[in-house]
Design a protein around this motif. Structure first.
Motif, PDB file in Angstrom:
ATOM      1  N   VAL B 109       0.896  -1.019  -0.167  1.00  0.00           N
ATOM      2  CA  VAL B 109      -0.042   0.046  -0.081  1.00  0.00           C
ATOM      3  C   VAL B 109       0.943   1.226  -0.028  1.00  0.00           C
ATOM      4  CG1 VAL B 109      -1.710   1.235   1.333  1.00  0.00           C
ATOM      5  CG2 VAL B 109      -1.601  -1.200   1.442  1.00  0.00           C
ATOM      6  N   ASN B 110       0.711   2.109  -1.133  1.00  0.00           N
ATOM      7  CA  ASN B 110       1.722   3.150  -1.356  1.00  0.00           C
ATOM      8  C   ASN B 110       3.233   2.966  -1.073  1.00  0.00           C
ATOM      9  OD1 ASN B 110      -0.765   4.803  -1.652  1.00  0.00           O
ATOM     10  ND2 ASN B 110      -0.861   5.013   0.737  1.00  0.00           N
ATOM     11  N   ASN B 111       3.569   1.796  -1.518  1.00  0.00           N
ATOM     12  CA  ASN B 111       5.058   1.548  -1.668  1.00  0.00           C
ATOM     13  C   ASN B 111       5.329   0.798  -0.313  1.00  0.00           C
ATOM     14  OD1 ASN B 111       5.529   1.660  -4.307  1.00  0.00           O
ATOM     15  ND2 ASN B 111       6.107   4.072  -3.700  1.00  0.00           N
ATOM     16  N   LYS B 112       4.286   0.561   0.698  1.00  0.00           N
ATOM     17  CA  LYS B 112       4.719  -0.101   2.037  1.00  0.00           C
ATOM     18  C   LYS B 112       4.444  -1.167   1.927  1.00  0.00           C
ATOM     19  CE  LYS B 112       4.015   2.177   6.103  1.00  0.00           C
ATOM     20  NZ  LYS B 112       3.198   2.993   7.009  1.00  0.00           N
ATOM     21  N   LYS B 113       5.083  -2.114   2.645  1.00  0.00           N
ATOM     22  CA  LYS B 113       4.905  -3.624   2.507  1.00  0.00           C
ATOM     23  C   LYS B 113       3.995  -3.895   3.690  1.00  0.00           C
ATOM     24  CE  LYS B 113       7.526  -7.312   3.840  1.00  0.00           C
ATOM     25  NZ  LYS B 113       8.581  -8.117   3.701  1.00  0.00           N
ATOM     26  N   LYS B 160      -6.241  -1.708   7.115  1.00  0.00           N
ATOM     27  CA  LYS B 160      -4.878  -1.706   6.779  1.00  0.00           C
ATOM     28  C   LYS B 160      -4.794  -1.387   5.432  1.00  0.00           C
ATOM     29  CE  LYS B 160      -3.054  -5.552   8.740  1.00  0.00           C
ATOM     30  NZ  LYS B 160      -1.980  -6.426   9.215  1.00  0.00           N
ATOM     31  N   TYR B 161      -5.524  -2.061   4.762  1.00  0.00           N
ATOM     32  CA  TYR B 161      -5.165  -2.055   3.066  1.00  0.00           C
ATOM     33  C   TYR B 161      -5.886  -1.021   2.597  1.00  0.00           C
ATOM     34  CZ  TYR B 161      -4.167  -3.668  -1.466  1.00  0.00           C
ATOM     35  OH  TYR B 161      -3.757  -3.951  -2.863  1.00  0.00           O
ATOM     36  N   PHE B 162      -7.135  -0.612   2.923  1.00  0.00           N
ATOM     37  CA  PHE B 162      -7.989   0.202   2.015  1.00  0.00           C
ATOM     38  C   PHE B 162      -7.886   1.701   3.002  1.00  0.00           C
ATOM     39  CE2 PHE B 162      -9.763  -3.623   0.433  1.00  0.00           C
ATOM     40  CZ  PHE B 162      -9.455  -3.392  -0.608  1.00  0.00           C
ATOM     41  N   GLY B 163      -7.612   1.459   4.091  1.00  0.00           N
ATOM     42  CA  GLY B 163      -7.900   2.749   4.803  1.00  0.00           C
ATOM     43  C   GLY B 163      -8.908   2.988   5.674  1.00  0.00           C
TER      44      GLY B 163
END
Lengths: 221, 424
Positions: B109-113, B160-163
């Motif tokens: 997500v946004n380049n964060k693992k 976590k993934y979609f906010g």
């Protein structure tokens, strides 16, 4: 009121046999104020404890108010003491954790009395010994004379016919001792309470109706 | 009378503050540990979200192949083939849910693992586990057969993934470079529930090494390990609690039928058992016996020993206190208390003390449990002081108070009045 017949009390240890009281015969009449005197260790207190059913004689019999007490069981003894007897001790034996009023109330806890009744009687008893203003105090906040007066209030709250006092003035100075003695004498005169008092003090003993002297466990006068 | 006992009990407690502290600390601390532990055990063992029908479920999680002659064995989770081709076709179970135990995959997500734990399941899994669907629905048999790339995720994963936890059904989640369409969002469960825990649930048919294994008929051609050992587990749901023994019997028959001793391995163990049996076997048992008797004996012994310490401590303290109070005992006897009344008084005092300890223990337990929940030590595992635990705790207090009071009270009541009055 109290009849002692051939009372003997023997204390036994592994090696020694001590005769504390030896063949005492004694009658205490109703309404009598009797004092018992004698040197230390002559068996005065033992005799008083036997009269108060706190201790058992090794032989002989104790009758109180016409009842032979030798066959009483624990519960009967407790009941009998509660109804007929009041005790005053040299070292007061107040319960330090309880307030004056609760201390005085103690004998009534072992009767069927409501809490308002108990309170009323305790307040009355405290008034008689002149301590109405100390009801909420704890024993540790009182003087020796005051403590002994609380103990007297406790002894009379259940209106027993007999009061047994073991050196009630022994720990007090003469002024306070006289105060205590006056209370006991007025109890005896006004209410007709039978009193047996152990004492070391000739002066106090002189104020009572009759004096019994003990020496080495036997009656000498 | 009781009021008077209460007064004196409190006064005695106040008088010896250090003794009181030790007694109360002993009682309340013991009780706290006992109550938090039972709350934890209760949570793990009793039916809880989403596994409400434990009383009629059996669980399979482990397969062991043994060569008893040479003393070696091969064990792991169970093969999909065995579960799907045999267990799922049994007659007595109403449904058989098949699943993997979770393993982790990466999402970005946004380049964060993000590490997300995934679990493969079959379609009946969703009918056995009663998940709360916050939105959407589970995948069905048809989607599983077609190896549809669909997923059920938990609210935590959605956040976590979609906010956000809502409105994500129909969106895509990329996991190890594969896109899955979210078909539903469920309320998450604690990791301690291994059978049902996952952060994302996927149809078993999309697993990488699945390759059309479903419905394989050539089981006999595979090696014996591959036939029984794999990555899966299962839950067998009987129609009713009364059907469970029949289900066990049918399962035992099935095992006998599918496995014959051979040179390489002469024994196969794949147990289908309840949660408690599974736990007992893991810690106290072996392949032959569940160890359930041993477990309960051990637990009872532990509780007993644990309670013995504060009880002995209390008996000791009580005896000391009696000696201090001999004058009071003498006076009470002189003024008409019978031995029985005194025993009664002392027992009541002691029970007051232990109940007070119990009360403090209760407060401490609540605080401990609150902190445990707040600290999120095990996500989604919310402990609660339940009524059973509470009643158990109070009962323990009374037993405590009684046991630790009886002997001292008896000694006290036998004290000779004259002796009691003299002792100062």
């Amino acid at each position: 009121m109290i009849q002692l017949q051939n009372i003997e009390k023997v204390y036994r240890t592994d090696t020694v046999e001590t005769l504390a009281v030896n063949g005492i015969n004694l009658n205490v009449a109703k309404g009598e104020f009797l004092s018992i005197m004698g040197p230390s260790g002559c068996g005065k207190s033992t005799l008083l404890n036997i009269m108060g059913l706190l201790d058992e004689p090794s032989s002989g019999s104790v009758s109180i108010d016409g009842q032979d007490t030798s066959r009483f069981k624990d519960r009967q003894l407790a009941h009998f003491r509660n109804e007929k007897l009041g005790f005053i001790f040299q070292s007061y034996h107040l319960i330090n954790d309880l307030q004056v009023l609760d201390n005085v109330e103690l004998p009534l806890l072992y009767r069927n009395a409501s809490s308002t009744e108990r309170r009323r009687l305790s307040e009355e008893a405290l008034a008689k010994v002149g301590l109405s203003n100390r009801m909420k105090h704890f024993p540790s906040q009182l003087s020796g004379g005051q403590r002994q007066r609380v103990a007297i209030a406790r002894a009379i709250v259940g209106r027993p016919q007999i009061i047994l006092a073991d050196e009630p003035t022994g720990n007090l100075d003469s002024a306070m001792g006289n105060e205590i003695m006056d209370i006991l004498m007025s109890l005896n005169e006004k209410e007709g309470t039978t009193i047996v008092m152990v004492t070391h003090d000739e002066h106090m003993a002189g104020k009572t109706h009759r004096l019994v002297r003990l020496f080495d466990g036997s009656q000498v006068q | 009378m009781l009021k008077n006992y209460f007064k004196i009990a409190l006064a005695v407690l106040k008088r010896r503050k250090f003794f009181t502290f030790i007694s109360l600390f002993g009682i309340s601390f013991t009780l706290t540990i006992l109550m938090v532990t039972t709350a934890l055990i209760d949570k793990v063992l009793s039916p809880a979200y989403p596994d409400y029908r434990r009383d009629r479920s059996l669980y399979i999680s482990k397969a062991s192949l043994l060569n008893t002659k040479e003393g070696w064995y091969n064990g792991s989770s169970v093969s999909f083939r065995f579960l799907n081709d045999y267990v799922a076709k049994m007659k007595t179970p109403e449904k058989v849910g098949i699943f993997t135990f979770s393993s982790s995959a990466n999402a970005y997500v946004n380049n964060k693992k993000l590490v997300i734990e995934y679990k493969y399941t079959n379609a009946p899994f969703w009918e056995i586990a009663e998940f709360d669907f916050l939105e959407g629905k589970p995948y069905n048999e048809q989607q599983v057969q077609q190896a549809a790339r669909v997923a059920v995720i938990t609210d935590r994963t959605a956040t976590k993934y979609f906010g956000r936890a809502e409105g994500v059904t129909g969106k895509y989640i990329e996991l190890d470079n594969v896109n899955y369409r979210v078909s539903g969002v469920v309320k998450g469960i604690p990791r301690s529930n291994r059978n049902f825990y996952g952060e994302i649930y996927l149809p078993y048919s999309v697993s990488k090494n699945f390759n059309g294994m479903a419905g394989t008929t050539g089981v006999r051609d595979l090696s014996v390990q591959d036939r029984f050992i794999g990555k899966y587990g299962a839950v067998l749901l009987a129609r009713s609690e009364a059907d469970v023994p029949a289900m066990r019997a049918e399962y035992a028959q099935l095992l006998k039928k599918v496995f014959k001793p051979q040179t390489e391995y002469d024994k196969l163990y794949i147990h289908a058992e309840s949660i408690v049996e599974g736990l007992a076997r893991n810690i106290f048992g072996n392949n032959e016996e569940t160890g359930i008797v041993r477990m309960f004996t051990f637990a009872a012994l532990l509780v007993f020993l644990f309670l013995l310490l504060p009880t002995i401590n209390l008996v000791n303290i009580n005896i000391t206190r009696i000696m201090e109070r001999s004058s009071e005992i003498g006076v009470r006897k002189a003024f008409g208390a019978s031995s029985r009344t005194l025993v009664y008084q002392f027992l009541i005092e002691n029970i007051i003390l232990t109940l007070l300890g119990g009360l403090i223990g209760l407060v401490l337990s609540s605080i401990a449990i609150y902190m445990f929940n707040q600290a999120d030590i095990l996500p989604d595992l919310n402990l609660a002081l339940n009524l059973k635990v509470l009643v158990f705790g109070l009962l323990l207090c009374l037993v405590f108070g009684f046991l630790s009071g009886v002997y001292p009270a008896w000694r006290m009541s036998r004290m000779n009045v004259v002796y009691a009055l003299k002792a100062k």
